[in-house]
Write a protein that holds these residues in place. Structure first.
Motif, PDB file in Angstrom:
ATOM      1  N   VAL A  96      24.405  -6.554  21.751  1.00 19.24           N
ATOM      2  CA  VAL A  96      25.298  -5.818  22.652  1.00 19.24           C
ATOM      3  C   VAL A  96      26.376  -5.055  21.889  1.00 19.24           C
ATOM      4  N   LYS A  97      26.661  -5.469  20.652  1.00 21.27           N
ATOM      5  CA  LYS A  97      27.693  -4.786  19.863  1.00 21.27           C
ATOM      6  C   LYS A  97      27.102  -3.764  18.887  1.00 21.27           C
ATOM      7  N   HIS A  98      25.751  -3.724  18.818  1.00 23.61           N
ATOM      8  CA  HIS A  98      25.100  -2.823  17.869  1.00 23.61           C
ATOM      9  C   HIS A  98      25.252  -1.379  18.340  1.00 23.61           C
ATOM     10  N   ARG A  99      25.859  -0.585  17.524  1.00 24.66           N
ATOM     11  CA  ARG A  99      26.065   0.828  17.853  1.00 24.66           C
ATOM     12  C   ARG A  99      25.629   1.673  16.665  1.00 24.66           C
TER      13      ARG A  99
ATOM     14  N   GLY B 163      16.610   0.247   6.899  1.00 24.02           N
ATOM     15  CA  GLY B 163      17.150   1.310   7.746  1.00 24.02           C
ATOM     16  C   GLY B 163      16.371   1.515   9.032  1.00 24.02           C
ATOM     17  N   ILE B 164      15.671   0.476   9.496  1.00 23.56           N
ATOM     18  CA  ILE B 164      14.914   0.554  10.750  1.00 23.56           C
ATOM     19  C   ILE B 164      15.808   0.105  11.896  1.00 23.56           C
ATOM     20  N   GLU B 165      15.995   0.973  12.876  1.00 22.12           N
ATOM     21  CA  GLU B 165      16.855   0.644  14.005  1.00 22.12           C
ATOM     22  C   GLU B 165      16.109  -0.224  15.026  1.00 22.12           C
ATOM     23  N   PRO B 166      16.676  -1.370  15.399  1.00 24.62           N
ATOM     24  CA  PRO B 166      16.037  -2.232  16.403  1.00 24.62           C
ATOM     25  C   PRO B 166      16.079  -1.590  17.780  1.00 24.62           C
ATOM     26  N   ASN B 167      15.099  -1.911  18.604  1.00 27.37           N
ATOM     27  CA  ASN B 167      15.112  -1.465  19.995  1.00 27.37           C
ATOM     28  C   ASN B 167      15.158  -2.690  20.916  1.00 27.37           C
ATOM     29  N   ARG B 168      15.017  -2.459  22.198  1.00 27.26           N
ATOM     30  CA  ARG B 168      15.146  -3.556  23.169  1.00 27.26           C
ATOM     31  C   ARG B 168      14.108  -4.648  22.917  1.00 27.26           C
ATOM     32  N   ASN B 169      12.890  -4.246  22.580  1.00 23.33           N
ATOM     33  CA  ASN B 169      11.842  -5.233  22.305  1.00 23.33           C
ATOM     34  C   ASN B 169      12.185  -6.095  21.099  1.00 23.33           C
ATOM     35  N   THR B 170      12.866  -5.498  20.122  1.00 21.91           N
ATOM     36  CA  THR B 170      13.280  -6.263  18.931  1.00 21.91           C
ATOM     37  C   THR B 170      14.155  -7.440  19.332  1.00 21.91           C
ATOM     38  N   TRP B 171      15.186  -7.144  20.125  1.00 19.58           N
ATOM     39  CA  TRP B 171      16.117  -8.204  20.536  1.00 19.58           C
ATOM     40  C   TRP B 171      15.428  -9.233  21.428  1.00 19.58           C
ATOM     41  N   ARG B 172      14.550  -8.770  22.297  1.00 20.13           N
ATOM     42  CA  ARG B 172      13.875  -9.710  23.213  1.00 20.13           C
ATOM     43  C   ARG B 172      12.959 -10.663  22.439  1.00 20.13           C
ATOM     44  N   GLU B 173      12.235 -10.147  21.451  1.00 20.70           N
ATOM     45  CA  GLU B 173      11.351 -11.023  20.664  1.00 20.70           C
ATOM     46  C   GLU B 173      12.167 -12.048  19.887  1.00 20.70           C
ATOM     47  N   ALA B 174      13.333 -11.633  19.386  1.00 24.00           N
ATOM     48  CA  ALA B 174      14.204 -12.575  18.676  1.00 24.00           C
ATOM     49  C   ALA B 174      14.712 -13.656  19.625  1.00 24.00           C
TER      50      ALA B 174
ATOM     51  N   ALA C 148       0.818  -1.219   0.000  1.00 25.61           N
ATOM     52  CA  ALA C 148       0.000   0.000   0.000  1.00 25.61           C
ATOM     53  C   ALA C 148       0.847   1.263   0.000  1.00 25.61           C
ATOM     54  N   GLY C 149       2.147   1.102   0.180  1.00 31.17           N
ATOM     55  CA  GLY C 149       3.030   2.259   0.171  1.00 31.17           C
ATOM     56  C   GLY C 149       3.325   2.816   1.544  1.00 31.17           C
ATOM     57  N   ALA C 150       2.777   2.192   2.588  1.00 30.96           N
ATOM     58  CA  ALA C 150       3.066   2.635   3.956  1.00 30.96           C
ATOM     59  C   ALA C 150       4.402   2.037   4.401  1.00 30.96           C
ATOM     60  N   THR C 151       5.237   2.838   5.018  1.00 31.09           N
ATOM     61  CA  THR C 151       6.546   2.372   5.463  1.00 31.09           C
ATOM     62  C   THR C 151       6.446   1.823   6.880  1.00 31.09           C
ATOM     63  N   PRO C 152       6.669   0.540   7.075  1.00 29.28           N
ATOM     64  CA  PRO C 152       6.571  -0.043   8.420  1.00 29.28           C
ATOM     65  C   PRO C 152       7.587   0.589   9.373  1.00 29.28           C
ATOM     66  N   ASP C 153       7.180   0.768  10.623  1.00 32.07           N
ATOM     67  CA  ASP C 153       8.099   1.277  11.635  1.00 32.07           C
ATOM     68  C   ASP C 153       8.578   0.120  12.500  1.00 32.07           C
ATOM     69  N   VAL C 154       9.339   0.437  13.542  1.00 28.74           N
ATOM     70  CA  VAL C 154       9.923  -0.610  14.374  1.00 28.74           C
ATOM     71  C   VAL C 154       8.844  -1.424  15.086  1.00 28.74           C
ATOM     72  N   SER C 155       7.698  -0.795  15.417  1.00 33.76           N
ATOM     73  CA  SER C 155       6.611  -1.530  16.085  1.00 33.76           C
ATOM     74  C   SER C 155       6.039  -2.608  15.182  1.00 33.76           C
ATOM     75  N   ALA C 156       5.924  -2.285  13.891  1.00 35.51           N
ATOM     76  CA  ALA C 156       5.409  -3.266  12.934  1.00 35.51           C
ATOM     77  C   ALA C 156       6.363  -4.451  12.820  1.00 35.51           C
ATOM     78  N   TYR C 157       7.657  -4.171  12.738  1.00 34.95           N
ATOM     79  CA  TYR C 157       8.643  -5.247  12.660  1.00 34.95           C
ATOM     80  C   TYR C 157       8.662  -6.075  13.952  1.00 34.95           C
ATOM     81  N   ASN C 158       8.509  -5.406  15.085  1.00 39.34           N
ATOM     82  CA  ASN C 158       8.482  -6.134  16.355  1.00 39.34           C
ATOM     83  C   ASN C 158       7.279  -7.060  16.441  1.00 39.34           C
ATOM     84  N   SER C 159       6.166  -6.645  15.825  1.00 32.88           N
ATOM     85  CA  SER C 159       4.990  -7.520  15.788  1.00 32.88           C
ATOM     86  C   SER C 159       5.281  -8.772  14.971  1.00 32.88           C
TER      87      SER C 159
END
Length: 571
Positions: free
Chosen positions: A432-435, A400-411, A364-375
């Motif tokens: 832990v090495k992601h900067r 180019g979406i930066e992961p957050n703490r929830n991203t790593w925990r879900e993985a 649809a042309g909508a750009t997913p954000d980090v919440s969508a990827y975390n889902s």
């Protein structure tokens, strides 16, 4: 030619007659249904119906099925004859079990203001007007006067009649009558001063509330519908997926779309583990797609800048959408909330639907954000699909979406479900090495370390291979010693990770203790076994193990602790 003697023939009974009548009832063939009843009774001298109906006594189910046939046909006049037929049968036989019951009156009420199946025929004057709900209330009063208590299905039928007549004021009045009945029943109960949210709910009371919400929503009174949604919970009635579907449909069809309340409904569904039905799912997908497409059409590039334009010829069709300057973000939120609602268990159907919603979002042309990827990762975690989880992480990096703490925990949760410690270690090391400039790095907390340990323990329980178990025990011990030594390489040096907090966690320390004892007994070298023994003795001497163990501690853990304490005392 095969001859069947009369005594050998199968004679239809009342169950057969009721089943046959029900088949005609579903088709709205009330005349045929009535003829079956006449044949059963031998009315008008009939002894045998052309369909092979013998003389047999009908039951209350028979009469209710006849009423149902009239309802489907939209013939209220014919349906009103059913209670009279039942009363006549009772007078003739004295069998009071044939008196009208709650279901009889519920069907009659539901027949009011219903459109005739055959609209070419003249409407029976007894059926009243198509927009007149008065007969429904009259039937309710008659029902109560005969000592029959209406239930939630009855009130649902009553409110639906008001909705068909576009009288949401009377629909709310029907709901008030139901609540008054509940209140009076509570006053007559042996238990006094019962709060409204503890009062005994009527059978299928949620259906009546849902019908009232639907009636208000269809008339554009979405604020009232939303109030009913919140109020019913205070009366101890939980909205179900049908309730949420009706309400969200009304909110999304409002002008403009009422997004805040829609998200409230979706979040309630997620909280209560309610899965959207196919109709609701399709509706949400359609609205989100329309939002995204409208936003895409309103943005063009001019001199290197994105400029919002308004097509005056398209203005009329867009009135029903959000009057927001950020419709795409609203579309993303709606898509994301839909994905969250679909995440309910780990089956393949769930995973497929979540990924389909995500793909529709991108199409649809909508750009997913980090919440969508975390889902997406949450769906992978419940399914234990680490390959898809890896694919999601790669997509995030590509977009180019930066992961957050929830991203790593879900993985990590996906690794735990899959019982795959190698994937968990890979995720942990990457995290832990992601900067990245302007983004907060992953700083492990006690709950994160516990999650990683759970991955090791889950795989330990899943294998009997000696080499694999030894490797996993090493990982468990290394994790604990890394916390003690504040290992920077593993990201365990942050102040957010308290050694005291970890050592107060009995379950965590018992897992490390079991690993140390097992490695002491089965280690490959004397040096490794000695280090494992010293670690076990150190843990056994902790203050937490000088107190009584929790009742949930298993036998293997108790045995390991006892052995470690014996080593401690032998020193």
């Amino acid at each position: 030619c095969i001859c069947i003697h009369e005594e050998d023939a199968i004679v239809p009974d009342v169950i057969f007659c009721n089943t046959l009548m029900n088949a005609y009832a579903k088709l709205g063939e009330h005349v045929t249904a009535r003829s079956i009843l006449n044949a059963m009774l031998g009315a008008n001298g009939a002894t045998y119906h052309e369909l092979g109906i013998p003389l047999t006594n009908p039951t209350v189910v028979t009469y209710n099925t006849l009423a149902d046939a009239c309802k489907v046909a939209g013939e209220l006049g014919a349906a009103l004859e059913v209670p009279e037929l039942m009363a006549a049968h009772v007078n003739a036989t004295g069998d009071k079990s044939l008196l009208p019951d709650a279901r009889t009156y519920t069907i009659l009420i539901s027949t009011v203001a219903r459109k005739k199946m055959n609209d070419k025929e003249a409407r029976d004057v007894r059926s009243g007007g198509e927009k007149d709900p008065d007969m429904a209330f009259a039937l309710l009063n008659r029902m109560i006067s005969e000592g029959i208590t209406p239930n939630g299905v009855t009130y649902c039928a009553l409110i639906d009649v008001c909705s068909r007549c576009r009288r949401n004021d009377l629909a709310l009045n029907g709901l008030r009558i139901m609540l008054k009945q509940k209140s009076e029943a509570s006053l007559n109960s042996p238990r006094k001063n019962v709060p409204m949210y503890h009062q005994q709910a009527l059978f299928n009371e949620v259906g009546a509330w849902t019908a009232a919400i639907n009636a208000c929503g269809k008339m554009g009174r979405t604020d009232t519908a939303m109030k009913l949604f919140r109020t019913m919970q205070k009366f101890g009635v939980k909205p179900n997926s049908v309730t949420c579907g009706c309400l969200s449909d009304c909110l999304l069809k409002a002008t403009p779309i009422i997004m805040k309340e829609t998200l409230e409904v979706l979040q309630y569904m997620k909280k209560e583990n309610l899965v959207p039905g196919e109709v609701m799912y399709t509706s949400l997908m359609g609205i989100a797609l329309t939002l995204a497409e409208k936003e895409n059409k309103s943005v063009i590039s001019k001199d290197g800048l994105q400029v919002r334009v308004i097509d005056k010829f398209d203005r009329r069709s867009s009135i029903g959408l959000l009057d927001s300057e950020d419709a795409t973000s609203e579309a993303i939120v709606l898509y994301t909330e839909l994905m969250r609602c679909l995440i309910h268990d780990g089956n393949d159907d769930m995973l497929l639907k979540v990924f389909l919603v995500f793909q529709e979002m991108r199409n649809a042309g909508a750009t997913p954000d980090v919440s969508a990827y975390n889902s997406l990762l949450r769906a992978c975690a419940l399914s234990g699909d680490i390959e898809k989880a890896q694919d999601v992480l790669r997509r995030m990096d590509t977009d180019g979406i930066e992961p957050n703490r929830n991203t790593w925990r879900e993985a990590l949760k996906a690794a735990r479900r899959a019982k795959n410690s190698d994937f968990a270690d890979s995720i942990w090391d990457t995290a832990v090495k992601h900067r990245k400039k302007d983004f907060t790095p992953f700083v492990p907390q006690a709950s994160d370390v516990e999650l990683l340990l759970n991955v090791y323990v889950s795989e330990l329980r899943n294998t009997n291979n000696h080499e694999v178990r030894s490797l996993l025990n090493k990982k468990v011990m290394s994790l604990y010693t890394g916390i003690i030594s504040k290992s920077e390489e593993r990201g365990l040096h942050h102040d957010s990770l308290s050694v005291d907090e970890i050592e107060e966690n009995q379950e965590f320390m018992l897992s490390v203790l079991r690993a140390a004892v097992s490695f002491e007994l089965h280690g490959s070298t004397d040096d490794e076994r000695s280090r494992a023994r010293n670690l076990a003795v150190e843990i056994a001497g902790l203050e937490i193990f000088q107190r009584r163990l929790a009742p949930s501690v298993d036998r293997a853990s108790k045995k390991a602790l006892q052995l470690a304490q014996n080593w401690l005392y032998s020193y």
